[in-house]
Design an enzyme around this catalytic site. Structure first.
Site, PDB file in Angstrom:
ATOM      1  N   TYR A   1      39.258 -16.085 -34.541  1.00 53.38           N
ATOM      2  CA  TYR A   1      38.005 -15.425 -34.909  1.00 53.38           C
ATOM      3  C   TYR A   1      36.867 -16.424 -34.830  1.00 53.38           C
ATOM      4  O   TYR A   1      37.066 -17.636 -34.836  1.00 53.38           O
ATOM      5  CB  TYR A   1      38.085 -14.818 -36.317  1.00 53.38           C
ATOM      6  CG  TYR A   1      38.188 -15.830 -37.430  1.00 53.38           C
ATOM      7  CD1 TYR A   1      39.417 -16.289 -37.870  1.00 53.38           C
ATOM      8  CD2 TYR A   1      37.040 -16.343 -38.047  1.00 53.38           C
ATOM      9  CE1 TYR A   1      39.524 -17.225 -38.900  1.00 53.38           C
ATOM     10  CE2 TYR A   1      37.131 -17.272 -39.071  1.00 53.38           C
ATOM     11  CZ  TYR A   1      38.380 -17.705 -39.492  1.00 53.38           C
ATOM     12  OH  TYR A   1      38.478 -18.635 -40.497  1.00 53.38           O
ATOM     13  N   CYS A   2      35.644 -15.878 -34.752  1.00 51.03           N
ATOM     14  CA  CYS A   2      34.439 -16.702 -34.793  1.00 51.03           C
ATOM     15  C   CYS A   2      33.327 -15.841 -35.399  1.00 51.03           C
ATOM     16  O   CYS A   2      33.601 -14.777 -35.947  1.00 51.03           O
ATOM     17  CB  CYS A   2      34.066 -17.214 -33.403  1.00 51.03           C
ATOM     18  SG  CYS A   2      33.711 -15.903 -32.219  1.00 51.03           S
ATOM     19  N   THR A   3      32.090 -16.285 -35.331  1.00 51.79           N
ATOM     20  CA  THR A   3      31.009 -15.595 -36.035  1.00 51.79           C
ATOM     21  C   THR A   3      30.769 -14.179 -35.517  1.00 51.79           C
ATOM     22  O   THR A   3      30.761 -13.221 -36.278  1.00 51.79           O
ATOM     23  CB  THR A   3      29.693 -16.392 -35.915  1.00 51.79           C
ATOM     24  OG1 THR A   3      29.966 -17.748 -36.272  1.00 51.79           O
ATOM     25  CG2 THR A   3      28.621 -15.827 -36.820  1.00 51.79           C
TER      26      THR A   3
ATOM     27  N   GLY B   1      32.190 -13.067 -32.289  1.00 57.59           N
ATOM     28  CA  GLY B   1      33.197 -12.683 -31.309  1.00 57.59           C
ATOM     29  C   GLY B   1      33.065 -13.354 -29.961  1.00 57.59           C
ATOM     30  O   GLY B   1      34.008 -13.379 -29.171  1.00 57.59           O
TER      31      GLY B   1
ATOM     32  N   ILE C   1      33.239 -12.187 -37.500  1.00 57.79           N
ATOM     33  CA  ILE C   1      33.130 -12.009 -38.958  1.00 57.79           C
ATOM     34  C   ILE C   1      32.021 -11.007 -39.304  1.00 57.79           C
ATOM     35  O   ILE C   1      32.136 -10.229 -40.242  1.00 57.79           O
ATOM     36  CB  ILE C   1      32.846 -13.359 -39.641  1.00 57.79           C
ATOM     37  CG1 ILE C   1      33.954 -14.351 -39.323  1.00 57.79           C
ATOM     38  CG2 ILE C   1      32.704 -13.196 -41.147  1.00 57.79           C
ATOM     39  CD1 ILE C   1      33.539 -15.799 -39.495  1.00 57.79           C
TER      40      ILE C   1
END
Ligand SMILES: [Zn+2]
Ligand SMILES: [Zn+2]
Length: 452
Positions: A198-200, A202, A227
């Protein structure tokens, strides 16, 4: 044709307040082949400038990556400006959880080589062979699977204030650094484990998932929309949040709260805190976590050295900076020997404290102010300000706000005033009003009435 900003950040902030319109903070990205990024950039600038859209946007031959703030009422028109391009038809706009009218104060669209500086040579692997996208509910389910390894593909200062429970949080400053580290660490699990990332928002996972599939990982998954989107979904669907703490964001807010858990410490005194700030010293600007008490005591500085520097005359400050390569320090983002409670690498999965319930965004908006007029003069010795009333009316007893780039936002209750040279309790449009102002104000500062 205007293709660049003509207003300063301060002027823009005042205009936004005067317009009194609610703004949305949102982000989106799309990978696509753009033939002429320069023209694409200019076309977007013209279309968005008309809609009062602000933000930081990167365009490249590989696509677009945007973080923006737009007036809520222009959302549909804004979407239409995207959908004239085939590759953005039906595009997902990630709306922020908390909106702030000042999240962006300029419209900056830059043409870059890449939309994310990932440092990857895309020719060496198939960037379209990406991982399986998971929605919040599916993401929660796969996290419960003992065969899952979850990796945070953000930087150390982002994961420090919030991350998924049990995630591997590489101690890196750039996305590029994290790829080989994770590849080494999980060498023996390429086939038997679920690699979940995951990241901020996508975007980083789009490349990371393709990279890891190319490296031989069989079961690669990624959080759809990152997220930001996860937070929206858990709220809308009433799901449990397996993410704890704050989501770091790259705008003036520097973070939005996902859960009440505070998992990091003030870098100076160690007390539970997850508020990032930039050091007040312009020659430093270090990104770090600072509690309100330390902020007051250190005047928003990261160290006693910086505190000394900001008290020097400006000319000396500039002389100190001249010729020094500060860029390196500016982008060191939160690593400095003077920060005793900085953590990176392995991070706790437990809450150190509970954040006070943030004001509901709607509640915040309810504090409305009405523009009354502007400052014409300030009599320094007498501490009296002269204003002209251009809208509505001003009454003694009103709660007022005086606002300007140098003055900041100063509130006070109006007790006595002189209207057109006689004491009075009401001032109307066209009237010249003087009253005591216990701080210095500037010509053209705005005068507002606060109505709750
Ligand atoms: Zn502190
Ligand atoms: Zn500093």
């Amino acid at each position: 044709m205007q293709l660049y900003n003509t207003l300063s950040a301060e002027e823009r902030a005042i205009m936004i307040d005067d317009a009194g319109k609610q703004r949305l903070t949102l982000s989106f990205y799309a990978y696509a082949k753009i033939q002429d990024p320069k023209k694409f950039r200019d076309d977007l600038f013209v279309a968005w400038n008309k809609l009062d859209a602000l933000g930081r946007i990167y365009v490249a031959t590989e696509g677009i990556n945007a973080q923006m703030s737009i007036p809520e009422e222009n959302l549909e028109t804004f979407r239409a400006t995207l959908e004239v391009y085939d590759f953005m038809k039906g595009i997902r706009l990630n709306e922020a959880v908390e909106h702030d009218d000042h999240s962006f104060l300029k419209l900056t669209i830059k043409v870059r080589d890449k939309i994310v500086a990932d440092g990857l040579n895309d020719e060496t692997f198939d960037v379209t062979n990406i991982g399986v996208h998971l929605k919040a509910k599916e993401f929660n389910e796969i996290l419960d699977d003992p065969n899952t390894i979850v990796v945070d593909f953000r930087n150390h200062y982002e994961s420090e204030v919030g991350h998924f429970k049990g995630a591997i949080t590489p101690d890196v400053e750039t996305f590029r650094e994290s790829l080989p580290i994770i590849n080494d660490q999980l060498q023996n699990h390429k086939e038997d484990k679920n690699l979940v990332m995951y990241c901020t928002g996508g975007i980083r996972c789009e490349k990371a998932s393709a990279y890891f599939k190319h490296q031989g990982f069989k079961n690669v998954y990624q959080l759809e929309g990152g997220i930001i989107n996860y937070a929206k979904q858990i709220e809308a669907e009433g799901l449990e949040s397996k993410f704890i703490g704050k989501n770091f964001v790259f705008d003036n807010r520097l973070g939005e709260r996902i859960t009440e858990d505070i998992i990091s410490q003030c870098h100076q005194c160690g007390k539970p805190c997850d508020n990032h700030t930039n050091c007040e010293n312009d020659g430093c600007h270090l990104l770090f976590i600072q509690c309100d008490e330390c902020k007051a005591a250190m005047e928003n500085c990261c160290s006693t050295e910086c505190l000394d520097i900001i008290h020097m005359p400006l000319v000396d400050q500039v002389r100190l900076r001249t010729g020094k390569q500060v860029g390196n320090k500016v982008f060191r983002k939160g690593k400095s020997d003077s920060l005793k409670f900085k953590h990176s690498g392995e991070l706790p999965n437990t809450s150190l404290a509970t954040a006070e319930k943030p004001l509901d965004i709607r509640q915040k908006i309810k504090v409305k102010k009405v523009l009354l007029g502007k400052a014409e003069h300030y009599y320094v010795k007498a501490q009296v300000g002269l204003f002209t009333i251009e809208n509505h009316e001003l009454n003694s007893g009103d709660k007022i706000l005086i606002s300007g780039p140098t003055t900041g936002n100063q509130e006070l209750i109006l007790e006595k005033m002189i209207v057109n040279e006689a004491e009075a309790t009401t001032a109307k449009i066209g009237d010249r009003v003087t009253f005591e102002v216990p701080f210095r104000i500037r010509l053209s500062d705005k005068l507002y009435k606060i109505v709750n």
